[in-house]
Design a protein around this motif. Structure first.
Motif, PDB file in Angstrom:
ATOM      1  N   PRO A  52       0.825  -1.091  -0.004  1.00  0.00           N
ATOM      2  CA  PRO A  52      -0.043   0.004   0.047  1.00  0.00           C
ATOM      3  C   PRO A  52       1.002   1.529   0.057  1.00  0.00           C
ATOM      4  CG  PRO A  52      -1.054  -1.600   1.363  1.00  0.00           C
ATOM      5  CD  PRO A  52       0.599  -2.148   1.137  1.00  0.00           C
ATOM      6  N   GLU A  53       0.485   2.188  -0.733  1.00  0.00           N
ATOM      7  CA  GLU A  53       1.071   3.520  -0.971  1.00  0.00           C
ATOM      8  C   GLU A  53       2.253   3.662  -1.805  1.00  0.00           C
ATOM      9  OE1 GLU A  53      -0.610   6.104   0.325  1.00  0.00           O
ATOM     10  OE2 GLU A  53      -2.291   4.443   0.783  1.00  0.00           O
ATOM     11  N   PHE A  54       2.839   2.304  -2.376  1.00  0.00           N
ATOM     12  CA  PHE A  54       4.036   2.220  -3.008  1.00  0.00           C
ATOM     13  C   PHE A  54       3.941   1.798  -4.470  1.00  0.00           C
ATOM     14  CE2 PHE A  54       5.640   1.571   1.603  1.00  0.00           C
ATOM     15  CZ  PHE A  54       6.677   2.409   1.515  1.00  0.00           C
ATOM     16  N   ARG A  55       2.923   2.085  -5.095  1.00  0.00           N
ATOM     17  CA  ARG A  55       2.722   1.948  -6.449  1.00  0.00           C
ATOM     18  C   ARG A  55       3.610   2.580  -7.322  1.00  0.00           C
ATOM     19  NH1 ARG A  55      -2.784   0.439  -9.052  1.00  0.00           N
ATOM     20  NH2 ARG A  55      -2.144  -0.080 -11.236  1.00  0.00           N
ATOM     21  N   GLU A  56       3.641   3.910  -7.031  1.00  0.00           N
ATOM     22  CA  GLU A  56       4.405   4.838  -7.827  1.00  0.00           C
ATOM     23  C   GLU A  56       5.923   4.276  -7.912  1.00  0.00           C
ATOM     24  OE1 GLU A  56       5.810   9.324  -8.274  1.00  0.00           O
ATOM     25  OE2 GLU A  56       3.627   9.008  -7.723  1.00  0.00           O
ATOM     26  N   GLN A  57       6.603   4.154  -6.673  1.00  0.00           N
ATOM     27  CA  GLN A  57       7.878   3.724  -6.517  1.00  0.00           C
ATOM     28  C   GLN A  57       8.013   2.271  -7.188  1.00  0.00           C
ATOM     29  OE1 GLN A  57       5.763   4.833  -4.194  1.00  0.00           O
ATOM     30  NE2 GLN A  57       7.032   6.204  -2.492  1.00  0.00           N
ATOM     31  N   TYR A  58       7.359   1.537  -6.835  1.00  0.00           N
ATOM     32  CA  TYR A  58       7.338   0.121  -7.672  1.00  0.00           C
ATOM     33  C   TYR A  58       7.454   0.119  -9.092  1.00  0.00           C
ATOM     34  CZ  TYR A  58       6.547  -4.670  -9.110  1.00  0.00           C
ATOM     35  OH  TYR A  58       6.634  -5.927  -9.783  1.00  0.00           O
ATOM     36  N   MET A  59       6.382   0.907  -9.709  1.00  0.00           N
ATOM     37  CA  MET A  59       6.400   0.976 -10.915  1.00  0.00           C
ATOM     38  C   MET A  59       7.631   1.721 -11.688  1.00  0.00           C
ATOM     39  SD  MET A  59       3.727  -0.704 -11.766  1.00  0.00           S
ATOM     40  CE  MET A  59       3.707  -0.494 -13.482  1.00  0.00           C
ATOM     41  N   ALA A  60       8.485   2.502 -10.863  1.00  0.00           N
ATOM     42  CA  ALA A  60       9.584   3.241 -11.389  1.00  0.00           C
ATOM     43  C   ALA A  60      10.607   2.382 -11.706  1.00  0.00           C
ATOM     44  CB  ALA A  60       9.935   4.415 -10.346  1.00  0.00           C
ATOM     45  N   GLN A  61      10.434   1.164 -10.667  1.00  0.00           N
ATOM     46  CA  GLN A  61      11.736   0.188 -10.637  1.00  0.00           C
ATOM     47  C   GLN A  61      11.730  -0.667 -12.025  1.00  0.00           C
ATOM     48  OE1 GLN A  61      14.015  -0.200  -8.269  1.00  0.00           O
ATOM     49  NE2 GLN A  61      12.978   1.791  -7.622  1.00  0.00           N
ATOM     50  N   LEU A  62      10.420  -1.121 -12.736  1.00  0.00           N
ATOM     51  CA  LEU A  62      10.188  -2.116 -13.800  1.00  0.00           C
ATOM     52  C   LEU A  62      11.189  -1.630 -15.108  1.00  0.00           C
ATOM     53  CD1 LEU A  62       6.533  -2.785 -13.599  1.00  0.00           C
ATOM     54  CD2 LEU A  62       8.329  -3.542 -12.217  1.00  0.00           C
ATOM     55  N   PRO A  63      11.255  -0.223 -15.366  1.00  0.00           N
ATOM     56  CA  PRO A  63      12.120   0.026 -16.683  1.00  0.00           C
ATOM     57  C   PRO A  63      13.733  -0.278 -15.935  1.00  0.00           C
ATOM     58  CG  PRO A  63      10.649   1.794 -16.247  1.00  0.00           C
ATOM     59  CD  PRO A  63      10.588   0.716 -14.956  1.00  0.00           C
ATOM     60  N   LYS A  64      13.858  -0.180 -14.838  1.00  0.00           N
ATOM     61  CA  LYS A  64      15.329  -0.550 -14.450  1.00  0.00           C
ATOM     62  C   LYS A  64      15.841  -2.109 -14.829  1.00  0.00           C
ATOM     63  CE  LYS A  64      15.593   2.981 -10.903  1.00  0.00           C
ATOM     64  NZ  LYS A  64      15.580   2.917  -9.411  1.00  0.00           N
ATOM     65  N   PHE A  65      14.699  -2.727 -14.551  1.00  0.00           N
ATOM     66  CA  PHE A  65      14.724  -4.343 -14.881  1.00  0.00           C
ATOM     67  C   PHE A  65      15.168  -4.450 -16.575  1.00  0.00           C
ATOM     68  CE2 PHE A  65      12.628  -5.016 -10.809  1.00  0.00           C
ATOM     69  CZ  PHE A  65      13.418  -5.903 -10.364  1.00  0.00           C
ATOM     70  N   VAL A  66      14.198  -3.940 -17.359  1.00  0.00           N
ATOM     71  CA  VAL A  66      14.335  -4.216 -18.631  1.00  0.00           C
ATOM     72  C   VAL A  66      15.652  -3.489 -19.163  1.00  0.00           C
ATOM     73  CG1 VAL A  66      13.009  -3.271 -20.781  1.00  0.00           C
ATOM     74  CG2 VAL A  66      11.747  -4.086 -18.650  1.00  0.00           C
ATOM     75  N   GLU A  67      15.847  -2.416 -18.703  1.00  0.00           N
ATOM     76  CA  GLU A  67      17.227  -1.902 -19.332  1.00  0.00           C
ATOM     77  C   GLU A  67      18.372  -2.728 -19.173  1.00  0.00           C
ATOM     78  OE1 GLU A  67      17.474   0.577 -21.546  1.00  0.00           O
ATOM     79  OE2 GLU A  67      15.319   0.371 -21.441  1.00  0.00           O
ATOM     80  N   LEU A  68      18.409  -3.488 -17.760  1.00  0.00           N
ATOM     81  CA  LEU A  68      19.536  -3.967 -17.538  1.00  0.00           C
ATOM     82  C   LEU A  68      19.522  -5.338 -18.250  1.00  0.00           C
ATOM     83  CD1 LEU A  68      19.605  -3.994 -13.811  1.00  0.00           C
ATOM     84  CD2 LEU A  68      21.447  -3.421 -15.306  1.00  0.00           C
ATOM     85  N   VAL A  69      18.376  -5.903 -18.541  1.00  0.00           N
ATOM     86  CA  VAL A  69      18.053  -7.143 -19.386  1.00  0.00           C
ATOM     87  C   VAL A  69      18.714  -6.913 -20.904  1.00  0.00           C
ATOM     88  CG1 VAL A  69      16.615  -8.856 -20.356  1.00  0.00           C
ATOM     89  CG2 VAL A  69      16.505  -8.270 -18.096  1.00  0.00           C
ATOM     90  N   LYS A  70      18.365  -5.804 -21.423  1.00  0.00           N
ATOM     91  CA  LYS A  70      18.807  -5.268 -22.737  1.00  0.00           C
ATOM     92  C   LYS A  70      20.280  -5.355 -22.976  1.00  0.00           C
ATOM     93  CE  LYS A  70      14.705  -2.494 -24.226  1.00  0.00           C
ATOM     94  NZ  LYS A  70      14.177  -1.126 -24.373  1.00  0.00           N
TER      95      LYS A  70
END
Length: 164
Positions: A52-70
């Protein structure tokens, strides 16, 4: 008279006489033309519940994963991406690797971002799927995930296939 005989011979000839003969495909040609191959992909399927209350912070992490994979997983990653979030704040990561070594490389690659992400979401389900021999290679190195996050292994059924 010759033209009349020709006309009758055309009328009486079987239809196959007018279709060019086609050679039967060779066995090796048929095998090469197959659109599928044995499935050897190893998948990891983590399901996250955003705190709860951390949706924005969590969603900001997802592009970091994708960039590392790429940047670091060419040749080992088959597919990678996220599904969600749902209305009740669940997110699933869809990820597949050419083999167990590819999955281990990925976990090493994204480890720091994963640890940061756990501040904002909990892993509520964790599955690893793939050929039994590849899953066996993961059990020792992923024992902590099995113990701490409930990782469950699902061996792929014999005869499973994937597109080429």
């Amino acid at each position: 008279m010759k033209s009349l005989l020709f006309a009758f011979s055309v009328l009486l000839a079987p239809a196959s006489a007018f279709v060019p003969a086609m050679a039967a495909p060779r066995a090796d040609t048929a095998a090469r033309m197959s659109w599928y191959e044995d499935d050897g992909v190893v998948t990891l399927v983590p399901k996250f519940k955003i705190k709860p209350e951390f949706r924005e912070q969590y969603m900001a992490q997802l592009p970091k994963f994708v960039e590392l994979v790429k940047a670091n997983e060419e040749g080992t990653c088959v597919f990678y991406g996220f599904v969600g979030p749902t209305e009740d704040d669940y997110v699933i990561c869809r990820e597949g690797y050419v083999n167990a070594a590819g999955l281990l490389k990925h976990l090493d690659n994204v480890g720091a971002v994963f640890e940061e992400t756990l501040k904002y979401a909990d892993v509520v389900d964790l599955m690893c799927q793939g050929p039994a021999a590849e899953l066996e290679k993961l059990k020792e190195p992923l024992a902590d995930l099995e113990r701490d996050l409930g990782l469950v292994y699902y061996p792929l059924a014999e005869g499973s296939l994937r597109s080429k």
